[in-house]
Design a protein around this motif. Structure first.
Motif, PDB file in Angstrom:
ATOM      1  N   VAL A 337       0.746  -0.796  -0.326  1.00 56.30           N
ATOM      2  CA  VAL A 337       0.056  -0.170  -0.386  1.00 56.30           C
ATOM      3  C   VAL A 337       0.672   1.327  -0.041  1.00 56.30           C
ATOM      4  O   VAL A 337       0.425   2.473  -0.670  1.00 56.30           O
ATOM      5  N   LEU A 338       2.293   1.139   0.790  1.00 52.72           N
ATOM      6  CA  LEU A 338       3.272   2.301   0.860  1.00 52.72           C
ATOM      7  C   LEU A 338       3.385   2.717  -0.754  1.00 52.72           C
ATOM      8  O   LEU A 338       4.096   3.978  -0.749  1.00 52.72           O
ATOM      9  N   ALA A 339       3.550   1.570  -1.786  1.00 50.67           N
ATOM     10  CA  ALA A 339       3.929   1.439  -2.666  1.00 50.67           C
ATOM     11  C   ALA A 339       3.533   2.509  -4.031  1.00 50.67           C
ATOM     12  O   ALA A 339       3.380   2.678  -4.921  1.00 50.67           O
ATOM     13  N   ALA A 340       2.219   2.505  -3.686  1.00 49.85           N
ATOM     14  CA  ALA A 340       1.138   3.340  -4.864  1.00 49.85           C
ATOM     15  C   ALA A 340       1.146   4.594  -5.158  1.00 49.85           C
ATOM     16  O   ALA A 340       1.488   4.792  -6.038  1.00 49.85           O
ATOM     17  N   LEU A 341       1.921   5.341  -4.138  1.00 47.75           N
ATOM     18  CA  LEU A 341       2.859   6.768  -4.572  1.00 47.75           C
ATOM     19  C   LEU A 341       3.212   6.739  -5.439  1.00 47.75           C
ATOM     20  O   LEU A 341       2.975   7.566  -6.214  1.00 47.75           O
ATOM     21  N   PRO A 342       5.117   6.518  -5.212  1.00 50.37           N
ATOM     22  CA  PRO A 342       5.737   6.456  -6.228  1.00 50.37           C
ATOM     23  C   PRO A 342       5.324   5.543  -7.255  1.00 50.37           C
ATOM     24  O   PRO A 342       5.761   5.956  -8.258  1.00 50.37           O
ATOM     25  N   ASP A 343       4.627   4.806  -7.631  1.00 47.75           N
ATOM     26  CA  ASP A 343       4.094   3.900  -8.353  1.00 47.75           C
ATOM     27  C   ASP A 343       3.550   4.966  -9.549  1.00 47.75           C
ATOM     28  O   ASP A 343       3.434   4.421 -10.622  1.00 47.75           O
ATOM     29  N   ALA A 344       2.617   4.916  -8.630  1.00 49.17           N
ATOM     30  CA  ALA A 344       1.273   6.629  -9.929  1.00 49.17           C
ATOM     31  C   ALA A 344       2.314   7.472 -10.566  1.00 49.17           C
ATOM     32  O   ALA A 344       2.049   7.788 -11.471  1.00 49.17           O
ATOM     33  N   VAL A 345       3.610   8.324  -9.533  1.00 54.16           N
ATOM     34  CA  VAL A 345       4.432   9.327 -10.193  1.00 54.16           C
ATOM     35  C   VAL A 345       4.956   8.374 -11.480  1.00 54.16           C
ATOM     36  O   VAL A 345       5.185   9.230 -12.026  1.00 54.16           O
ATOM     37  N   THR A 346       5.294   7.166 -11.036  1.00 51.96           N
ATOM     38  CA  THR A 346       6.672   6.694 -11.972  1.00 51.96           C
ATOM     39  C   THR A 346       5.989   6.860 -13.614  1.00 51.96           C
ATOM     40  O   THR A 346       6.470   6.833 -14.319  1.00 51.96           O
ATOM     41  N   ASN A 347       4.180   6.421 -13.239  1.00 51.95           N
ATOM     42  CA  ASN A 347       3.910   5.625 -14.016  1.00 51.95           C
ATOM     43  C   ASN A 347       2.899   6.880 -14.706  1.00 51.95           C
ATOM     44  O   ASN A 347       3.043   6.947 -16.060  1.00 51.95           O
ATOM     45  N   LEU A 348       2.358   8.307 -14.114  1.00 50.34           N
ATOM     46  CA  LEU A 348       2.082   8.849 -15.278  1.00 50.34           C
ATOM     47  C   LEU A 348       3.556   9.994 -16.037  1.00 50.34           C
ATOM     48  O   LEU A 348       3.136  10.066 -16.614  1.00 50.34           O
ATOM     49  N   ALA A 349       4.751   9.684 -15.209  1.00 52.14           N
ATOM     50  CA  ALA A 349       6.340   9.721 -15.837  1.00 52.14           C
ATOM     51  C   ALA A 349       6.303   9.591 -17.182  1.00 52.14           C
ATOM     52  O   ALA A 349       6.412   9.993 -17.912  1.00 52.14           O
ATOM     53  N   VAL A 350       5.595   8.164 -17.093  1.00 49.59           N
ATOM     54  CA  VAL A 350       6.213   7.630 -18.041  1.00 49.59           C
ATOM     55  C   VAL A 350       5.258   7.767 -19.119  1.00 49.59           C
ATOM     56  O   VAL A 350       5.795   7.832 -20.056  1.00 49.59           O
ATOM     57  N   ALA A 351       4.406   7.487 -19.064  1.00 51.44           N
ATOM     58  CA  ALA A 351       2.988   8.016 -20.255  1.00 51.44           C
ATOM     59  C   ALA A 351       3.272   9.678 -20.751  1.00 51.44           C
ATOM     60  O   ALA A 351       3.642   9.958 -22.098  1.00 51.44           O
ATOM     61  N   TRP A 353       6.324  10.889 -20.741  1.00 55.73           N
ATOM     62  CA  TRP A 353       7.415  11.038 -21.725  1.00 55.73           C
ATOM     63  C   TRP A 353       6.805  10.045 -23.124  1.00 55.73           C
ATOM     64  O   TRP A 353       6.850  10.801 -24.183  1.00 55.73           O
ATOM     65  N   ARG A 354       6.853   9.630 -23.119  1.00 56.19           N
ATOM     66  CA  ARG A 354       6.159   8.363 -23.955  1.00 56.19           C
ATOM     67  C   ARG A 354       5.197   9.369 -25.786  1.00 56.19           C
ATOM     68  O   ARG A 354       5.265   9.387 -26.192  1.00 56.19           O
ATOM     69  N   SER A 355       4.243   9.989 -24.746  1.00 57.70           N
ATOM     70  CA  SER A 355       3.927  10.787 -25.070  1.00 57.70           C
ATOM     71  C   SER A 355       4.758  11.487 -26.394  1.00 57.70           C
ATOM     72  O   SER A 355       3.925  12.430 -26.851  1.00 57.70           O
ATOM     73  N   LEU A 356       5.458  12.073 -26.000  1.00 55.33           N
ATOM     74  CA  LEU A 356       6.490  13.183 -26.685  1.00 55.33           C
ATOM     75  C   LEU A 356       7.501  12.471 -27.199  1.00 55.33           C
ATOM     76  O   LEU A 356       8.440  13.041 -27.707  1.00 55.33           O
ATOM     77  N   GLY A 357       7.068  11.449 -27.196  1.00 58.01           N
ATOM     78  CA  GLY A 357       8.513  10.251 -27.853  1.00 58.01           C
ATOM     79  C   GLY A 357      10.534  10.408 -27.247  1.00 58.01           C
ATOM     80  O   GLY A 357      10.965   9.679 -27.956  1.00 58.01           O
ATOM     81  N   GLU A 358       9.715  10.802 -26.138  1.00 56.61           N
ATOM     82  CA  GLU A 358      11.306  10.309 -25.267  1.00 56.61           C
ATOM     83  C   GLU A 358      11.255   9.439 -24.666  1.00 56.61           C
ATOM     84  O   GLU A 358      11.056   8.487 -23.403  1.00 56.61           O
ATOM     85  N   PHE A 359      11.472   7.616 -25.526  1.00 54.25           N
ATOM     86  CA  PHE A 359      11.265   6.680 -25.362  1.00 54.25           C
ATOM     87  C   PHE A 359      12.713   5.876 -24.566  1.00 54.25           C
ATOM     88  O   PHE A 359      12.361   5.285 -24.035  1.00 54.25           O
ATOM     89  N   ARG A 360      13.981   6.482 -24.836  1.00 52.86           N
ATOM     90  CA  ARG A 360      14.739   5.942 -24.043  1.00 52.86           C
ATOM     91  C   ARG A 360      15.167   6.803 -22.700  1.00 52.86           C
ATOM     92  O   ARG A 360      15.073   5.946 -21.469  1.00 52.86           O
ATOM     93  N   ARG A 361      14.265   8.181 -22.570  1.00 60.07           N
ATOM     94  CA  ARG A 361      14.076   8.095 -20.602  1.00 60.07           C
ATOM     95  C   ARG A 361      12.715   7.308 -20.271  1.00 60.07           C
ATOM     96  O   ARG A 361      13.420   7.268 -19.128  1.00 60.07           O
ATOM     97  N   CYS A 362      12.069   7.362 -21.261  1.00 59.75           N
ATOM     98  CA  CYS A 362      11.268   5.692 -20.539  1.00 59.75           C
ATOM     99  C   CYS A 362      12.287   4.999 -19.604  1.00 59.75           C
ATOM    100  O   CYS A 362      11.762   4.235 -19.234  1.00 59.75           O
ATOM    101  N   LEU A 363      12.505   3.903 -21.258  1.00 63.45           N
ATOM    102  CA  LEU A 363      13.203   2.884 -21.104  1.00 63.45           C
ATOM    103  C   LEU A 363      14.065   2.938 -19.286  1.00 63.45           C
ATOM    104  O   LEU A 363      14.409   2.138 -18.572  1.00 63.45           O
ATOM    105  N   ARG A 364      15.481   3.908 -19.434  1.00 58.40           N
ATOM    106  CA  ARG A 364      16.377   4.185 -18.013  1.00 58.40           C
ATOM    107  C   ARG A 364      15.405   3.997 -16.894  1.00 58.40           C
ATOM    108  O   ARG A 364      15.992   3.059 -16.066  1.00 58.40           O
ATOM    109  N   LEU A 365      14.293   4.953 -16.935  1.00 55.44           N
ATOM    110  CA  LEU A 365      13.405   5.177 -15.820  1.00 55.44           C
ATOM    111  C   LEU A 365      12.865   3.387 -15.334  1.00 55.44           C
ATOM    112  O   LEU A 365      13.294   2.789 -14.183  1.00 55.44           O
ATOM    113  N   ASN A 366      12.209   2.779 -15.790  1.00 59.54           N
ATOM    114  CA  ASN A 366      11.839   1.232 -16.376  1.00 59.54           C
ATOM    115  C   ASN A 366      12.973   0.820 -15.917  1.00 59.54           C
ATOM    116  O   ASN A 366      12.483  -0.798 -14.771  1.00 59.54           O
TER     117      ASN A 366
END
Length: 418
Positions: A337-351, A353-366
């Motif tokens: 449950v505690l992990a849900a907050l940082p998980d939401a931050v990273t999921n929205l960030a990836v979405a 960056w993905r919409s901006l075509g910054e695939f490498r940044r998404c991949l490095r984070l994941n």
């Protein structure tokens, strides 16, 4: 409130995707509750282990075609649409079947806890379950691409309800064991997928008829998806799918049963931010305005109350399965449950960056988050027990959220200076 949601495409499709995942999770919870009480814990452990492996196989094999659908389907003509979907489904399901056979051949020799895959029935169950998962995932993304998430909701509720009804019918008739759990899990998947292909897609895209003609030309796009979306998806979803497999390999199928129930209970929180992230990406693919603050507000509004309930009443919820599930999984559930907050931050960030075509940044984070999570899980499981997987998941997501925060600081400073 309802009027605002109906007018706001991002909010509407986010809510529909979340309703689909939450409704599926609720019915799935009843399904596993029945499975835990009827067949018994050994069968439960075997069934959850096989389904966990099928989730990994499907994740590895879908080639990122779902996000390619979201990117390419909006605005296409009927013929092109039919070719994209038909070729994508055939390619994804075909590769999934091949990888499932390979996994069944390799896993028993790597870990004795996967010995159930040595039988022909185990191999067949793995192949069918994996292909059904891939087909379901890809078809869901077809509806998301058209911002028609009501179709996804209908499909998934029928699928989850069918699984529960089939298992209830079989257990009522006196059947039990891991085989019954797996049959009840896969048979409705095949039926709903067949109905979607024959009926629902033609309603979604009038005049469309799936075809595999021109599949050679589509391979170029599949290759692009493999190098972009698929690698991002693998790194993002890898820990989610692999954690139950690692628990099985290190601690055994029975321990995985305890882990799986706690993980499944917490998944109601982990489903929200990916749903909003998918809706955000679909909105931007359709050239619609959609900002991160709106998406974050939707996530916060939906996850707040369930997170509090799971944190403070999680042990009682796990106790519905049996006292052993509550005893073994209560602490793990709090950590998740505690992990849900940082998980939401990273999921929205990836979405974003993905919409901006910054695939490498998404991949490095994941990749960073996956490496932290899986490495710590493997090292800590033998000495710490199933809680190690939750702590490692929290560590990986927190690391990712800190990276996102560091990335955002320069942007905020520039905006303030301007």
């Amino acid at each position: 409130m309802l009027r605002t949601v109906s007018r706001d495409s991002l909010a509407r499709n986010s809510v529909l995707i979340m309703a689909s995942t939450v409704g599926t999770a609720g019915l799935g919870y009843l399904y596993w509750l029945l499975a835990a009480r009827q067949p018994g814990q050994p069968a439960m452990g075997t069934a959850t282990a096989l389904i966990s492996v099928s989730a990994v196989v499907s994740m590895v094999s879908n080639l990122g075609l779902g996000h390619m659908f979201i990117q390419r389907l909006p605005g296409t003509g009927v013929r092109e649409w039919s070719r994209i979907v038909g070729a994508g489904l055939l390619t994804g399901c075909g590769v999934t079947a091949a990888v499932a056979f390979a996994a069944a051949a390799v896993l028993p020799s790597l870990a004795a806890n996967f010995a159930f895959l040595r039988s022909s029935s185990g191999v067949a169950a793995l192949v069918v379950a994996s292909v059904a998962l891939t087909a379901t995932t890809l078809l869901d993304n077809v509806f998301v691409a058209h911002r028609a998430s009501h179709g996804m909701l209908t499909r998934n509720l029928a699928l989850a309800g069918g699984k529960l009804a089939t298992l209830a019918l079989l257990t009522w008739a006196g059947y039990g064991g891991a085989g019954v759990v797996l049959v009840a899990w896969t048979l409705p998947s095949v039926a709903v997928t067949a109905y979607t292909l024959t009926t629902m897609l033609s309603r979604l895209r009038p005049g469309a008829r799936l075809t595999t003609r021109g599949i050679g030309a589509e391979l170029r796009h599949v290759q692009g998806s493999l190098g972009g979306h698929h690698l991002i998806n693998l790194a993002q979803a890898g820990p989610t799918a692999l954690l139950p497999v690692l628990v099985t390999a290190r601690l055994g199928a029975e321990a995985n049963g305890h882990f799986y129930v706690a993980w499944m209970t917490a998944s109601v929180l982990f489903m929200v931010s990916p749903a909003v992230a998918s809706a955000l990406y679909a909105e931007r693919s359709n050239a619609a305005p959609a900002g991160l603050p709106r998406a974050a507000l939707v996530v916060l509004a939906v996850t707040g109350l369930p997170a509090l309930v799971l944190f403070f009443a999680g042990e009682s919820i796990l106790g519905l399965f049996s006292a052993s599930y509550a005893d073994q999984g209560a602490l793990l559930l709090k950590i998740l449950v505690l992990a849900a907050l940082p998980d939401a931050v990273t999921n929205l960030a990836v979405a974003h960056w993905r919409s901006l075509g910054e695939f490498r940044r998404c991949l490095r984070l994941n990749l960073l988050m996956a490496t932290v999570c899986l490495t710590l899980t493997w090292l800590w499981l033998p000495g710490t027990g199933i809680e190690a997987a939750g702590i490692a998941w929290l560590a990986g997501q927190t690391t990712g959220a800190l990276v996102v925060a560091v990335r955002c600081l320069p942007t905020r400073r520039k905006a303030s200076a301007a």
